[in-house]
Structures are given as C-alpha cells and as structure tokens.
Design an enzyme around this catalytic site. Structure first.
Site, PDB file in Angstrom:
ATOM      1  N   GLY A 268     -10.494   1.373 -12.364  1.00 23.38           N
ATOM      2  CA  GLY A 268     -10.722   0.155 -12.512  1.00 23.38           C
ATOM      3  C   GLY A 268     -10.977  -0.428 -11.130  1.00 23.38           C
ATOM      4  CB  VAL A 269     -12.455  -3.278  -9.475  1.00 17.93           C
ATOM      5  CG1 VAL A 269     -13.642  -3.008  -9.589  1.00 17.93           C
ATOM      6  CG2 VAL A 269     -12.310  -4.298 -10.795  1.00 17.93           C
ATOM      7  N   GLY A 270      -9.629  -3.374  -8.194  1.00 15.51           N
ATOM      8  CA  GLY A 270      -8.614  -4.340  -7.619  1.00 15.51           C
ATOM      9  C   GLY A 270      -7.608  -3.207  -6.888  1.00 15.51           C
ATOM     10  CG  ASN A 271      -3.923  -4.711  -4.381  1.00 14.37           C
ATOM     11  OD1 ASN A 271      -3.914  -3.741  -3.480  1.00 14.37           O
ATOM     12  ND2 ASN A 271      -3.103  -5.807  -4.002  1.00 14.37           N
ATOM     13  CD  GLU A 293     -16.688   0.635 -15.696  1.00 13.07           C
ATOM     14  OE1 GLU A 293     -16.863  -0.170 -16.442  1.00 13.07           O
ATOM     15  OE2 GLU A 293     -15.387   1.098 -15.223  1.00 13.07           O
ATOM     16  CG  ASN A 383     -11.489 -10.858 -14.715  1.00 10.37           C
ATOM     17  OD1 ASN A 383     -12.065 -11.896 -14.395  1.00 10.37           O
ATOM     18  ND2 ASN A 383     -10.741 -10.062 -14.516  1.00 10.37           N
ATOM     19  N   GLY A 387     -15.733  -2.047 -18.529  1.00  9.08           N
ATOM     20  CA  GLY A 387     -16.085  -0.735 -19.112  1.00  9.08           C
ATOM     21  C   GLY A 387     -14.906   0.010 -19.517  1.00  9.08           C
ATOM     22  CE  LYS A 407      -0.283 -16.347 -14.539  1.00  9.21           C
ATOM     23  NZ  LYS A 407      -1.063 -16.579 -13.427  1.00  9.21           N
TER      24      LYS A 407
END
Ligand code: 0RQ
Length: 503
Positions: A268-271, A293, A383, A387, A407
């Site tokens: 996936g995307v991100g950190n 992807e 979001n 995928g 949080k």
C-alpha cells in the site's frame, strides 16, 4: 515535427484549457486520468471549475460525474469539489476538500474495488461515458498516446468515451517511452480468455494507448508537476511494524512455506509501507518482485539495490526527491518498471496466480479479524478501499498493518467490532501492529480473538478487550463468534461523545 504532438491533425486541435472547458456540459459523465496523485489532467479541470463557479453565480446548475483511476490532486478533485461541481465521484479519493463534502453529504461517492472500475464501465454499469480527459506524455504519429506517470483506467476511458480531451504535459519525461504495457486482450463474459501473464516482468500488451483521433475535441498543453507529496521520515512505530512483519517472513522461510525470494509483493502507500520496504533492504533480501499498484520512493530504493528485480504497477507516487532520483537513472528504471492498466495491475486472476503478498494499511481491526480500511467511527470516509480488496482477497498472504492506537492513544485500532467492514475475517491472514503480529491462518473466530488481543492490542486497551471477550464468551447467545451486541460498538460511541475510547 513537434516532439510531443507528432500527429498533424491533433496538433491542429491545440487550444487553451479555458477553450477546452467550454466544450464540457452540465450532467456529463467524465472519465479522467490520475492515480495516487500522478498522471491526472492539470489544467482542464481547473478551467472547468472556473466555468462551474461562473455558471452557479447565474443560478444555473453545472455538475458532472467524475470517474478516475484513483486519487488525484487539488487541481482536479480539490478544484471541482470547491466549485461544488461533482455530482458523483468514483473510485478512490484522498482530497481534503472532496472528503469534507462527501462526509457532509453534499455529493455522492462510490467506493469500489479498483480492479472493478474498468469492467463495470464496459458492462455499462455507469451508463454512457461522455468524455475522457486524459494526461499524456506525448501524442504519437498515429494518434496513439504515450501515457504519463500513471495508466489507471485511461485505456477504458479512451475506448468508451464519445469525446476525448488530451492534456499533453511537457513536465512528464519523454524518456518514460517503453515503460507502459497496455493490454488489449480483455473481453466481456462469456468471451473472456486467460490473461497471459505468468510473472510480474511479463509484457503482454502494447506501449501506447490506442486513440481514434476523430474523437479528440481538444488538445491542451501543460507543463506542471504531479502532486508528489514528500514522505515523513520513518518513525519508530512504523519501523517496529515493519520489523514484526519481516520477522514473520523469515519464520515462514524457515518453515518452508515461503522461498527466500518471497512472492510478488503488493504494498500500500504511506509511511508503514515505506518502512516495510526499507526493512526488506536492511534485512538482506534480494531478487524479489513487486506486483502492486503504486511505485513509491521505497521501491526505487529497492530496485537500485537489487533487492527488487522488477516492479509492476499502474502508477508512480514519488516525492520530489524520488522524482529527481527516477529521472537521474531513468534508463535503469525503464528496464525494471512496468506500468499497466489498473484492471491488470489489480486483476484477481493475476493476484491469485502469482500468489501476491498483500500488505495494506487499515483504520481498525476487530478481535475476529474483520478490517475497516475506510471509515472513522463507521460513518466518515477517509480515502476509500482502493486496491486493498483486490489483493487482500486473492493474495497468497493478506497482511494488514496499523499502529495499535490512533489520535494520541485516544483510539484503539483493535476494537470489539469494526464500525465498518471492508475486508471480512475470511480475507485476512495476518494483522500487524507495533506490539506484535497475529497469524490468523487456520484459526477459528475464538482462537483468532485470543491472538489478536494478546499480540496486537496496545497495553492500555488489552485488559478492556480481554474483559469484553470473556464476558462475550459467557453471555453471547451464539458462541461461534461471541459478541455483546449492545456493547460491541460502544467504544466508537464513547469516542464520538468524549473524544476517547477509554471510559
Ligand atoms: O488521521 O492525519 O487526521 O490524524 O487516519 O492514518 O496513521 O496516518 O495512516 O496514512 O497509512 O493511512 C487506512 C487511511 C491509513 C490508508 C489508511 C486516522 C489517523 C490519520 C491516517 P489524521 P495514518 P496512513 C494501495 C492500497 C485504504 C486503501 C488501501 C488507506 C488518518 O492506508 O486509505 O489500502 N487505506 N489502498 O489519525 C480514527 C482509527 C484510526 C484513525 C487511523 N482507528 N480511528 N482515526 N486514523 N486509525 C493504494 C491504493 O489503493 C491507491
């Protein structure tokens, strides 16, 4: 001959974005390019937004339906949302303005699996596609398009739309020529044939997007960068999550269930995704493949260090530094990166055949292994499913990753019952937090609950979860998946009421 617009007939259709936007009407269904902030049209949507604002000032309606590949950027989603110009949007989005409007109920959003979009369009499920607005790197002599930094659903929009507007972006490097693989062998049921892709490095299509020049109503030239947001430096939590997953891979190799070259990775995307990629490099892995992807910075790094031999995707999502690096060594990367249509990059047939290792972020998991990837407290979308479902259901291993709390600790990402379900307990094999890893394979619901609570929950929530589970074991009517229905979502309600899931 112009280096970018090599077709005389289409060169004659060059006009300004404002002129092109005049050709767009209220009520149209428009397929636009763009996937994770790459390869989206950069000027026509803004000109369209300006027209919408002016039209609304005259008290006349002007809204369109916007179909894309995935998320775009402020120049597209942001501009059209601000102009209150989107009637319906699909699929994945991540724009703050658009998100706010969706969550205020001011427009409709349809969140569907990324691999489904093209076929649903072909099935006619979205009605007629009036217009395609597609960014390209160049127009070839026969009118076909050299795609830009994403392929997404461009093939489908170009084939199905009545009319086409092409944005030729001079910022996109011509050296990308040869990186794209556009497969034209898809057909509709009952005429479908197996997709002839046996490994991530296979090329099964054509380098350019076919386009009937007669459909083109405008060509607009731009020179503007992709969104390219910078990545935050890796934090300890992401590193721990990545470390837990990589330790699990080693364990699987030792047990003979995985080869030391693993299986094609989807990330996936991100950190956290970037931390996993960094961890693979530090862990001494090599000769891996990616069938995924999105190519983000971490993947360039792995390709350069031969940790990855090849990466197949549908889009880039690079930081400004990543783009510089990519351009610097573009000849090297061209041999190792393949950009496909998203119906192929995410195709369940291929994900299943290749045996992808799916690694995706999530919002929350419940003790039985159901996953919420999209909604805060059940009702506000972040979001979209993207995928993640294409890979999660069909992969060899389906891993979901998250910090154990959000949080600042006020929210537990492990809850009694997820407030929204994107991936069911049947689609999830591994859950990872910074606390540890729960291997859910072959476990019954009650067995799963024990490991999820013990391994993944934060210590400040673990006793609360244990208490819930034990009381559910005694008091639930059905004992297969024990729940206290009155209480199952009370943690979310408490968070909405007080800002904290803890009493
Ligand atoms: O909100 O920034 O306002 O504080 O959600 O969370 O921790 O920054 O994590 O950026 O990795 O996103 C699931 C959204 C995670 C993403 C999700 C809040 C948190 C923060 C973001 P703030 P983080 P990430 C390939 C695969 C679905 C699509 C997908 C995603 C914000 O991974 O969209 O997998 N996945 N695609 O505070 C309330 C919780 C929360 C929470 C996090 N339990 N309750 N808020 N947040 N957990 C790519 C494509 O398909 C294109």
């Amino acid at each position: 001959v112009d280096k970018r617009i090599r077709h005389a007939g289409l060169a004659a259709k060059v006009m300004t974005a404002a002129e092109a936007a005049e050709l767009i009407d209220h009520g149209m269904t428009i397929g636009m390019s763009g996937f994770t902030g790459a390869g989206y049209p950069k000027s026509v949507p803004q000109a369209l937004a300006a027209r919408m604002v002016a039209t609304h000032e005259r008290d006349e309606p002007f809204r369109v339906r916007v179909l894309t590949g995935a998320s775009t950027a402020p120049e597209l989603d942001g501009a059209l949302a601000r102009a209150d110009g989107i009637d319906l949007r699909l699929p994945y989005q991540s724009d703050p303005e658009l998100r706010a409007r969706i969550n205020r109920g001011e427009m409709d959003y349809l969140d569907i699996h990324l691999s489904h979009v093209a076929q649903y369009a072909w099935f006619g499920f979205f009605g007629k596609i009036d217009l395609a607005v597609i960014e390209a790197t160049a127009i070839m002599p026969d009118g076909s398009l050299m795609a830009s930094s994403s392929v997404g659903n461009n093939k489908t929009w170009l084939d199905l739309a009545d009319k086409v507007i092409v944005e030729v972006n001079h910022w996109q490097p011509l050296e990308m020529d040869g990186m794209h693989d556009i497969y034209y062998g898809t057909a509709l049921p009952p005429h479908r044939k197996p997709i002839p892709l046996l490994k991530p490095s296979d090329r099964i299509g054509e380098p350019y997007l076919r386009l009937d020049p007669d459909k083109v109503i405008a060509v607009v030239e731009t020179n503007a960068p992709d969104r390219n947001s910078a990545f935050a430096p890796l934090d300890d939590c992401s590193r721990q999550i990545a470390g837990n997953l990589i330790e699990f891979f080693r364990h699987e190799i030792a047990r003979g269930r995985l080869d030391k070259q693993l299986l094609p990775l989807q990330s996936g995307v991100g950190n956290i995704a970037n931390a996993v990629l960094a961890g693979l490099r530090e862990g001494g892995f090599s000769g891996l493949n990616a069938f995924t992807e999105v190519i983000q910075d971490g993947m360039l790094d792995l390709l350069e260090h031969d940790v990855l031999s090849v990466a197949s995707a549908t889009s880039f999502s690079l930081s400004p530094a990543g783009i510089e690096r990519f351009l610097d060594k573009i000849d090297f990367f061209r041999k190792r990166i393949i950009l496909r249509t998203q119906e192929i990059s995410n195709h369940p047939e291929l994900v299943r055949r290749l045996g992808c290792i799916a690694m995706n972020g999530m919002v929350e998991a419940d003790i039985y292994g159901n996953i919420n990837s999209t909604h805060v407290a059940g009702t506000s979308i972040i979001n979209g499913i993207g995928g993640s479902g294409d890979f999660a259901r069909n992969g060899f291993l389906s891993c979901f990753l998250t910090p154990s709390t959000a949080k600042n600790g006020a929210v537990s990402c492990i809850v009694p019952m997820v407030s929204h379900v994107d991936h069911t307990e049947h689609d999830v094999s591994v859950i990872v937090t910074e606390q540890g890893l729960a291997d859910l394979r072959g476990l019954s619901p009650r067995q799963r609950a024990k490991v999820v609570i013990e391994r993944c929950a934060h210590p400040s929530y673990r006793p609360m979860l244990q208490d819930y589970f034990e009381r559910a074991l005694h008091n639930s009517r059905g004992k297969h998946t024990p729940h206290l229905l009155q209480e199952a979502l009370s943690w979310h309600q408490r968070f909405l009421d007080s800002g904290d899931m803890r009493p």
